[in-house]
Scaffold this active site. Structure first.
Site, PDB file in Angstrom:
ATOM      1  N   GLU A   1      25.146  88.136 -28.212  1.00  0.00           N
ATOM      2  CA  GLU A   1      24.137  87.080 -28.332  1.00  0.00           C
ATOM      3  C   GLU A   1      23.357  87.215 -29.632  1.00  0.00           C
ATOM      4  OE1 GLU A   1      24.124  84.687 -26.265  1.00  0.00           O
ATOM      5  OE2 GLU A   1      24.892  85.455 -24.360  1.00  0.00           O
TER       6      GLU A   1
ATOM      7  N   ASN B   1      23.421  84.625 -32.806  1.00  0.00           N
ATOM      8  CA  ASN B   1      22.206  83.969 -33.319  1.00  0.00           C
ATOM      9  C   ASN B   1      22.151  84.033 -34.836  1.00  0.00           C
ATOM     10  OD1 ASN B   1      21.202  83.094 -30.897  1.00  0.00           O
ATOM     11  ND2 ASN B   1      19.610  84.652 -30.720  1.00  0.00           N
TER      12      ASN B   1
ATOM     13  N   ARG C   1      25.132  74.558 -27.590  1.00  0.00           N
ATOM     14  CA  ARG C   1      24.295  75.757 -27.491  1.00  0.00           C
ATOM     15  C   ARG C   1      23.492  75.690 -26.195  1.00  0.00           C
ATOM     16  NH1 ARG C   1      26.660  79.071 -29.495  1.00  0.00           N
ATOM     17  NH2 ARG C   1      24.853  80.454 -29.558  1.00  0.00           N
TER      18      ARG C   1
END
Lengths: 143, 107
Positions: A48, A52, A106
C-alpha cells in the site's frame, strides 16, 4: 530499544516494482520468524505504501522510492517508505478511509490497511518536498 | 496475474490467478471489462481461488467491476476466497456489494 539489523532499498516509482518492494521488505522481516499472517500483514502494508508513492507522489514522472527497515532487539520491525514527490496537503484527509484524490479504480483504503495491519503508522509530509510513511510491527511469532 | 474467463448461460466466471496489486489490476481490468460488455452477464463470478496476494488495489478492481455490472442490472459473486485475503476483504466491507460463496467448482 536497540537496532540489531538494518536494510536500505531504492526503487524507481514504477508499478512493476510494487511486487519486488513488498517481497524484499517481507523477506528482511522474516528473520524474526513471523507467522504467515504477520508476513501477509507486512507484505500488504508495504504494498500500500509503495503504491501510494507510485500513484500519488510522482504523477508526472518516474521518481525514487527510498525504503529502509530496521529490526530492534524487542522483535519490532520498523519500515520507512520515503519519496521526494509532491507531498500531501492534508494528511488527516488523506488518511480517511475511502478518501482518494484520484477516483477511478482507487479504493481509498491504503492508509486504512496500513493502520489495521501494522501496530503503528506515522506520516510526515511537506508539499513539494515529499512524504515519509513509517510503519512498525512487533513480531509475536507462533505463540 | 492472469484471468481465465468461462461462460455458462448468463453467468460469467473470472478465475483469477497470482497477485492482485495496482500493477496487475491495471493490466487485467480492460480484458475483463471487454468480456463483460460483450457477453452482458446477469451474474459475474469472481473466483479468487488462485490468488496468492491482494492489497486494496484488488478492492478497487472488484468495485470497478461491481459498478459496471450494476449499470447493466447484474450481480457480483465472490468465491473461493483464500484465508490470506479475507482480512483485506473484510476491511473493505466487500460482502456488502456482492454475495460471497464458500466454494464453487471451476467450470
Amino acid at each position: 530499544m536497540k537496532v540489531t539489523n538494518e536494510m536500505k532499498l531504492t526503487v524507481e516509482s514504477r508499478s512493476v516494482n510494487e511486487g519486488f518492494a513488498r517481497v524484499a521488505v517481507t523477506a528482511f522481516a522474516s528473520q524474526l520468524d513471523p507467522t504467515i499472517e504477520e508476513i501477509n500483514d507486512i507484505k500488504t502494508a508495504v504494498s500500500e505504501a509503495v503504491t501510494n508513492c507510485i500513484v500519488h507522489a510522482y504523477p508526472e514522472k518516474v521518481g525514487r522510492i527510498y525504503i529502509s527497515a530496521s529490526i530492534y532487539d524487542n522483535l519490532t520491525v520498523r519500515i520507512k517508505i520515503r519519496d521526494s514527490g509532491v507531498g500531501i496537503p492534508d494528511i488527516r484527509k488523506a488518511m480517511e478511509p475511502l478518501y482518494t484524490s484520484l477516483g477511478g479504480e482507487r479504493a481509498g483504503l491504503g492508509f486504512a490497511v496500513m493502520e489495521s495491519f501494522m501496530d503503528k503508522i506515522r506520516v510526515r509530509s511537506v508539499v513539494g518536498k515529499g512524504t515519509t510513511v513509517t510503519l512498525e510491527k512487533k513480531i509475536r511469532g507462533r505463540d | 496475474m492472469s484471468a481465465r474467463i468461462f461462460y455458462e448461460k448468463d453467468r460469467m466466471t473470472v478465475c483469477l490467478d497470482g497477485e492482485i496489486d495496482h500493477h496487475s489490476a491495471a493490466i487485467i481490468r480492460a480484458g475483463i471489462d471487454e468480456a463483460i460488455l460483450t457477453s452482458r452477464p446477469r451474474e459475474l463470478v469472481l473466483d479468487f481461488g488462485g490468488i496468492t496476494f491482494m492489497d486494496s488495489s484488488g478492492i478497487g478492481l472488484v468495485m470497478g467491476r461491481y459498478r459496471l455490472l450494476s449499470s447493466m442490472g447484474g450481480e457480483i459473486v465472490m468465491t473461493n476466497l483464500p484465508e490470506s485475503i479475507s482480512k483485506v476483504m473484510k476491511l473493505a466491507g466487500l460482502e456488502k456489494i456482492g454475495r460471497i460463496e464458500e466454494r464453487m467448482n471451476a467450470v
